[in-house]
Design an enzyme around this catalytic site. Structure first.
Site, short mmCIF file in Angstrom:
data_model
loop_
_atom_site.label_atom_id
_atom_site.label_comp_id
_atom_site.label_asym_id
_atom_site.label_seq_id
_atom_site.Cartn_x
_atom_site.Cartn_y
_atom_site.Cartn_z
N THR A 1 67.01 45.92 35.17
CA THR A 1 67.21 44.51 34.83
C THR A 1 68.62 44.21 34.33
O THR A 1 69.18 43.14 34.61
CB THR A 1 66.17 44.10 33.76
OG1 THR A 1 64.88 44.25 34.34
CG2 THR A 1 66.35 42.67 33.30
N SER B 1 63.93 51.34 38.03
CA SER B 1 63.82 52.62 37.33
C SER B 1 62.61 53.43 37.77
O SER B 1 62.51 54.61 37.47
CB SER B 1 63.83 52.43 35.82
OG SER B 1 62.63 51.83 35.39
N THR C 1 64.24 49.45 32.15
CA THR C 1 63.53 49.83 30.93
C THR C 1 62.16 50.45 31.21
O THR C 1 61.58 51.09 30.34
CB THR C 1 63.32 48.60 30.03
OG1 THR C 1 62.64 47.60 30.79
CG2 THR C 1 64.64 48.07 29.52
N ASP C 2 61.64 50.27 32.43
CA ASP C 2 60.26 50.69 32.68
C ASP C 2 60.06 52.20 32.50
O ASP C 2 59.03 52.64 31.99
CB ASP C 2 59.83 50.29 34.10
CG ASP C 2 59.66 48.78 34.24
OD1 ASP C 2 59.69 48.09 33.21
OD2 ASP C 2 59.53 48.30 35.37
N1 ASP Z 1 61.55 46.99 36.86
C1 ASP Z 1 62.79 47.05 36.11
C2 ASP Z 1 63.22 48.51 36.03
O1 ASP Z 1 62.64 49.25 35.26
C3 ASP Z 1 62.57 46.48 34.79
C4 ASP Z 1 63.68 46.70 33.81
O2 ASP Z 1 64.79 47.05 34.14
O3 ASP Z 1 63.44 46.48 32.65
O4 ASP Z 1 64.15 48.88 36.69
#
Ligand code: ASP
Length: 336
Positions: free
Chosen positions: A14, A56, A88-89
C-alpha cells in the site's frame, strides 16, 4: 562526519500504491521513498532502492534471503541504516524472518502503510519518516532485535508484533509486551530492550534448501483429512494452531502424533495471545497428550511466527532435533 545515509528498499504494498490504469483500484506502482521526495528529511540522505512492486502476499522465503543479502550490500556500500517498505499483510512474518536472518549488526527497520499515499489521512509519509528516524537512532543500534516494525508512531520488535486489524492505522500491536518504543514529535523514545538473540544470525547458515512448513487451524468437529494430506504432500513440518491453550480433539491428536514420527509438529494457539499450555490438562488432545505424541510447544509465539521460525531453522541446516530444541529456546526467550 558527513550526513547519514539511509537505504530505503521498496517492496511494493500500500505504501507504494496509486490508482491503476482504471483510475480507481490501487496497485503498487511507485518507490516508497517517493512519498517523502520533495520534502526534506532533515540531515539525512535517503537512498531509494526499488526492489519490487508487488502485493506482500507474493513474498517468498527465497526472496527474503536475497533481500537480506541486498541489505548487507547496502550497508557495505555506505548506508548507515536500512529501511524496508512492504505491504502490511505479511509484514509480521517477513519482518520476523529478517530478524532471524540478522543481516546487520544493527536492526533493520520495516514499515508500510494502511492508507495509500493518495488516500485522505494517509500514514505512508509519516510511517516512512518515523522509520528513517528510528533507523538512525543510536539506541536502536544497541537493541538486540534483529528487525523492528515501525507503524503508527510505535516501534515494535519483529518477533512479537502482529497485524490485528484489517484497515485501521493502529493495526499493529505487540500483545502482552507493548511496543519497544514510541515516537514523540518525530523522535524515537525507547521504553525497553529485548533480551539478546537466542539464535545465531541465520543468514550466515543459509543453505538454500527449499523448506515447506504447513499451518493448520484446529476447528470444531475437525476431521484428519488435511493432516493426512500434509503427510502425503512432502511438507517438512507442521504448525497446528490449537484451541485456547493449544488443544485439539483426541482424533486430531492421534493424526498429529502419527505425523510427528516423520516431521516436526509444533502447536501454537489460535487465540494469538498468551503462551500455550505445557503442564496443565491431561485430556486426549490437550497439551500433555500432544507433548507425549512428540509435538513441540510454541510458547508465546503465534502460529505465523512459529511457522517462520521452523522454516528458517530447517533451511539453516539444523537437524530436526536441533531445530526443535532451538525453536523451544527462541519461543521461550523473552520471558523470565
Ligand atoms: N495487500 C497489501 C499488501 O500487503 C496491503 C498493504 O500493503 O497493507 O501488499
Amino acid at each position: 562526519m558527513g550526513i547519514p545515509t539511509v537505504a530505503v528498499i521498496s517492496m511494493g504494498g500500500t505504501i507504494s500504491c496509486a490508482p491503476g490504469d482504471d483510475g480507481r483500484a490501487l496497485v503498487p506502482r511507485t518507490d516508497a521513498a517517493d512519498v517523502i521526495s520533495g520534502d526534506s528529511v532533515d540531515g539525512v540522505e535517503v537512498r531509494s532502492v526499488q526492489w519490487s512492486l508487488s502485493d506482500s502476499s507474493e513474498i517468498t522465503f527465497n526472496e527474503l534471503i536475497r533481500l537480506a543479502r541486498e541489505i548487507r550490500r547496502q550497508a557495505a556500500d555506505g548506508a548507515d541504516a536500512v529501511v524496508v517498505t512492504q505491504g502490511t499483510d505479511s509484514l509480521e512474518e517477513s519482518a520476523y524472518a529478517l530478524s532471524l536472518l540478522r543481516p546487520l549488526d544493527r536492526p533493520v527497520v520495516c514499515t508500510g502503510a494502511m492508507r495509500a499515499p493518495t488516500a485522505p489521512g494517509s500514514d505512508a509519509a509519516s510511517n516512512l519518516r518515523a522509520a528513517i528516524a528510528t533507523a538512525l537512532h543510536p539506541e536502536l543500534a544497541q537493541s538486540s532485535a534483529g528487525a523492528v516494525v515501525v507503524m503508527n508512531d510505535e516501534i515494535h520488535s519483529a518477533k512479537w508484533v502482529q497485524k490485528h486489524h484489517t484497515q485501521r492505522v493502529d493495526a499493529f500491536t505487540s500483545t502482552d509486551r507493548g511496543p519497544l518504543g514510541v515516537l514523540y514529535e518525530g523522535r524515537p523514545r525507547f521504553l525497553r530492550q529485548d533480551p539478546p538473540p537466542s539464535l545465531p544470525a541465520l543468514l550466515d547458515r543459509e543453505t538454500g534448501r527449499h523448506v515447506r512448513v504447513a499451518l493448520l487451524t484446529a476447528v470444531l468437529d475437525q476431521d484428519t483429512a488435511l493432516i493426512e494430506a500434509v503427510a502425503r504432500s512432502g511438507y517438512h513440518g507442521l504448525v497446528i494452531e490449537g484451541m485456547g491453550g493449544g488443544h485439539v480433539s483426541g482424533v486430531v491428536a492421534r493424526a498429529l502424533g502419527a505425523l510427528a514420527r516423520d516431521i516436526p509438529v509444533v502447536y501454537a494457539s489460535r487465540s494469538r495471545a498468551g503462551a500455550v499450555l505445557e503442564r496443565t490438562y491431561g485430556s486426549p488432545g490437550a497439551e500433555l497428550d500432544l507433548i507425549d505424541r512428540g509435538a513441540v510447544p510454541a510458547g508465546e509465539l503465534p502460529a505465523l511466527k512459529a511457522r517462520v521460525l521452523l522454516t528458517m531453522l530447517l533451511r539453516s541446516g539444523f537437524s530436526r532435533r536441533e531445530a526443535e530444541a532451538l525453536l523451544r529456546r527462541e519461543a521461550h526467550a523473552g520471558t523470565r
